[in-house]
Design a protein around this motif. Structure first.
Motif, PDB file in Angstrom:
ATOM      1  N   MET A   1       0.825  -1.198   0.000  1.00 16.26           N
ATOM      2  CA  MET A   1       0.000   0.000   0.000  1.00 16.26           C
ATOM      3  C   MET A   1       0.870   1.264   0.000  1.00 16.26           C
ATOM      4  O   MET A   1       0.537   2.238  -0.647  1.00 16.26           O
ATOM      5  CB  MET A   1      -0.912  -0.047   1.231  1.00 16.26           C
ATOM      6  N   LYS A   2       1.984   1.204   0.738  1.00 16.35           N
ATOM      7  CA  LYS A   2       2.877   2.358   0.782  1.00 16.35           C
ATOM      8  C   LYS A   2       3.485   2.628  -0.592  1.00 16.35           C
ATOM      9  O   LYS A   2       3.630   3.769  -1.007  1.00 16.35           O
ATOM     10  CB  LYS A   2       3.977   2.132   1.807  1.00 16.35           C
ATOM     11  N   ARG A   3       3.814   1.569  -1.325  1.00 17.77           N
ATOM     12  CA  ARG A   3       4.391   1.713  -2.670  1.00 17.77           C
ATOM     13  C   ARG A   3       3.388   2.373  -3.617  1.00 17.77           C
ATOM     14  O   ARG A   3       3.763   3.205  -4.438  1.00 17.77           O
ATOM     15  CB  ARG A   3       4.812   0.347  -3.203  1.00 17.77           C
ATOM     16  N   LEU A   4       2.110   2.017  -3.499  1.00 16.72           N
ATOM     17  CA  LEU A   4       1.075   2.627  -4.335  1.00 16.72           C
ATOM     18  C   LEU A   4       0.964   4.121  -4.045  1.00 16.72           C
ATOM     19  O   LEU A   4       0.850   4.937  -4.955  1.00 16.72           O
ATOM     20  CB  LEU A   4      -0.264   1.930  -4.124  1.00 16.72           C
ATOM     21  N   GLY A   5       1.016   4.482  -2.772  1.00 17.84           N
ATOM     22  CA  GLY A   5       0.963   5.892  -2.399  1.00 17.84           C
ATOM     23  C   GLY A   5       2.157   6.668  -2.920  1.00 17.84           C
ATOM     24  O   GLY A   5       2.035   7.799  -3.381  1.00 17.84           O
ATOM     25  N   THR A   6       3.327   6.040  -2.864  1.00 16.82           N
ATOM     26  CA  THR A   6       4.537   6.674  -3.387  1.00 16.82           C
ATOM     27  C   THR A   6       4.446   6.861  -4.890  1.00 16.82           C
ATOM     28  O   THR A   6       4.820   7.906  -5.421  1.00 16.82           O
ATOM     29  CB  THR A   6       5.773   5.821  -3.037  1.00 16.82           C
ATOM     30  N   GLN A   7       3.932   5.845  -5.593  1.00 17.78           N
ATOM     31  CA  GLN A   7       3.787   5.954  -7.042  1.00 17.78           C
ATOM     32  C   GLN A   7       2.752   7.013  -7.414  1.00 17.78           C
ATOM     33  O   GLN A   7       2.934   7.736  -8.386  1.00 17.78           O
ATOM     34  CB  GLN A   7       3.407   4.606  -7.637  1.00 17.78           C
ATOM     35  N   LEU A   9       1.972   9.703  -5.620  1.00 14.92           N
ATOM     36  CA  LEU A   9       2.596  10.998  -5.369  1.00 14.92           C
ATOM     37  C   LEU A   9       3.613  11.329  -6.456  1.00 14.92           C
ATOM     38  O   LEU A   9       3.692  12.463  -6.928  1.00 14.92           O
ATOM     39  CB  LEU A   9       3.279  10.998  -3.994  1.00 14.92           C
ATOM     40  N   SER A  10       4.361  10.332  -6.880  1.00 14.36           N
ATOM     41  CA  SER A  10       5.343  10.531  -7.951  1.00 14.36           C
ATOM     42  C   SER A  10       4.661  10.942  -9.246  1.00 14.36           C
ATOM     43  O   SER A  10       5.164  11.801  -9.977  1.00 14.36           O
ATOM     44  CB  SER A  10       6.143   9.245  -8.161  1.00 14.36           C
ATOM     45  N   GLY A  11       3.500  10.361  -9.541  1.00 15.17           N
ATOM     46  CA  GLY A  11       2.754  10.727 -10.742  1.00 15.17           C
ATOM     47  C   GLY A  11       2.175  12.125 -10.666  1.00 15.17           C
ATOM     48  O   GLY A  11       1.974  12.779 -11.686  1.00 15.17           O
ATOM     49  N   LEU A  12       1.900  12.598  -9.454  1.00 15.12           N
ATOM     50  CA  LEU A  12       1.367  13.948  -9.294  1.00 15.12           C
ATOM     51  C   LEU A  12       2.452  15.017  -9.434  1.00 15.12           C
ATOM     52  O   LEU A  12       2.179  16.138  -9.836  1.00 15.12           O
ATOM     53  CB  LEU A  12       0.681  14.092  -7.939  1.00 15.12           C
ATOM     54  N   VAL A  61       3.352  16.513 -20.871  1.00 14.27           N
ATOM     55  CA  VAL A  61       2.751  15.173 -20.784  1.00 14.27           C
ATOM     56  C   VAL A  61       3.541  14.190 -21.642  1.00 14.27           C
ATOM     57  O   VAL A  61       3.829  13.062 -21.215  1.00 14.27           O
ATOM     58  CB  VAL A  61       1.262  15.211 -21.195  1.00 14.27           C
ATOM     59  N   LEU A  62       3.913  14.604 -22.855  1.00  9.43           N
ATOM     60  CA  LEU A  62       4.711  13.724 -23.719  1.00  9.43           C
ATOM     61  C   LEU A  62       6.067  13.396 -23.089  1.00  9.43           C
ATOM     62  O   LEU A  62       6.507  12.246 -23.118  1.00  9.43           O
ATOM     63  CB  LEU A  62       4.899  14.356 -25.093  1.00  9.43           C
ATOM     64  N   SER A  63       6.718  14.391 -22.517  1.00  9.97           N
ATOM     65  CA  SER A  63       8.003  14.115 -21.879  1.00  9.97           C
ATOM     66  C   SER A  63       7.838  13.244 -20.644  1.00  9.97           C
ATOM     67  O   SER A  63       8.707  12.421 -20.344  1.00  9.97           O
ATOM     68  CB  SER A  63       8.755  15.405 -21.553  1.00  9.97           C
ATOM     69  N   ALA A  64       6.720  13.386 -19.924  1.00 14.32           N
ATOM     70  CA  ALA A  64       6.453  12.507 -18.777  1.00 14.32           C
ATOM     71  C   ALA A  64       6.275  11.066 -19.229  1.00 14.32           C
ATOM     72  O   ALA A  64       6.755  10.136 -18.577  1.00 14.32           O
ATOM     73  CB  ALA A  64       5.211  12.977 -18.022  1.00 14.32           C
ATOM     74  N   LEU A  65       5.597  10.872 -20.351  1.00 10.21           N
ATOM     75  CA  LEU A  65       5.434   9.522 -20.887  1.00 10.21           C
ATOM     76  C   LEU A  65       6.776   8.925 -21.307  1.00 10.21           C
ATOM     77  O   LEU A  65       7.042   7.741 -21.071  1.00 10.21           O
ATOM     78  CB  LEU A  65       4.450   9.530 -22.057  1.00 10.21           C
ATOM     79  N   ILE A  66       7.627   9.743 -21.899  1.00  8.09           N
ATOM     80  CA  ILE A  66       8.954   9.254 -22.299  1.00  8.09           C
ATOM     81  C   ILE A  66       9.795   8.920 -21.060  1.00  8.09           C
ATOM     82  O   ILE A  66      10.466   7.886 -21.018  1.00  8.09           O
ATOM     83  CB  ILE A  66       9.667  10.281 -23.204  1.00  8.09           C
ATOM     84  N   LEU A  67       9.749   9.778 -20.045  1.00  7.74           N
ATOM     85  CA  LEU A  67      10.489   9.504 -18.809  1.00  7.74           C
ATOM     86  C   LEU A  67       9.981   8.232 -18.136  1.00  7.74           C
ATOM     87  O   LEU A  67      10.766   7.431 -17.621  1.00  7.74           O
ATOM     88  CB  LEU A  67      10.401  10.695 -17.852  1.00  7.74           C
ATOM     89  N   ALA A  68       8.662   8.044 -18.129  1.00  9.00           N
ATOM     90  CA  ALA A  68       8.101   6.812 -17.555  1.00  9.00           C
ATOM     91  C   ALA A  68       8.542   5.597 -18.356  1.00  9.00           C
ATOM     92  O   ALA A  68       8.870   4.548 -17.788  1.00  9.00           O
ATOM     93  CB  ALA A  68       6.576   6.897 -17.518  1.00  9.00           C
ATOM     94  N   GLY A  69       8.565   5.732 -19.676  1.00  2.29           N
ATOM     95  CA  GLY A  69       9.038   4.642 -20.528  1.00  2.29           C
ATOM     96  C   GLY A  69      10.493   4.304 -20.258  1.00  2.29           C
ATOM     97  O   GLY A  69      10.875   3.132 -20.230  1.00  2.29           O
ATOM     98  N   LEU A  70      11.325   5.334 -20.033  1.00  4.19           N
ATOM     99  CA  LEU A  70      12.727   5.089 -19.698  1.00  4.19           C
ATOM    100  C   LEU A  70      12.856   4.360 -18.363  1.00  4.19           C
ATOM    101  O   LEU A  70      13.698   3.471 -18.205  1.00  4.19           O
ATOM    102  CB  LEU A  70      13.507   6.401 -19.646  1.00  4.19           C
TER     103      LEU A  70
END
Length: 150
Positions: A1-7, A9-12, A61-70
């Motif tokens: 559950m803590k990992r989900l909260g961290t993810q 927050l990271s997405g925000l 948003v596009l750069s966020a998608l690329i960073l997430a892909g990396l």
């Protein structure tokens, strides 16, 4: 559950926080940038604000998608193979270039809405806008720094 909260927050932090900050700065400094830059009916007078409030968030948003892909690619490659330091260096350089470009786009959009450089001395909104930008940019820089170190 803590990992989900961290993810979550990271997405925000990116790209949601910078996009929200651009909208907030636009609303907060509206009277400044309309007086400084925007003349209705002038050739191209509608381009700059629309690029700053619509175009830059789309690019973020596009750069966020690329960073997430990396991030996903790095975790997959490192979990499946042991590529060595060259892989981490290459991914770190790519991530740094994308993060720097994203911060520059965010800065350009925010500065456009703050108006002229003399506005810092005469408008409290500009000081608040710089504080909002600094908090968002700092959180994003820390987030990317932690991802490079992993």
């Amino acid at each position: 559950m803590k990992r989900l909260g961290t993810q979550l927050l990271s997405g925000l932090i990116f790209p949601v926080a910078p996009i929200a900050a651009i909208c907030l700065i636009s609303a907060l400094c509206r009277n400044i940038w309309t007086a400084s830059f925007y003349t209705p009916g002038e050739d191209g007078g509608e381009f700059e604000p629309s690029m700053a409030i619509i175009g830059v968030p789309i690019l973020l948003v596009l750069s966020a998608l690329i960073l997430a892909g990396l991030t996903v690619l790095t975790r997959w490659i490192e979990g499946r193979y042991e590529p060595g330091i060259w892989w981490r260096t290459m991914m770190g350089i790519l991530r740094t270039v994308l993060a720097a470009g994203s911060l520059m786009m965010f800065l350009i959009a925010a500065v456009f809405f703050m108006g002229d450089a003399q506005g810092v001395m005469t408008h409290w909104q500009v000081a608040v806008a710089w504080a909002v930008w600094g908090v968002c940019a700092g959180a994003f820089a820390v987030q990317q720094y932690r991802r490079v170190l992993r």
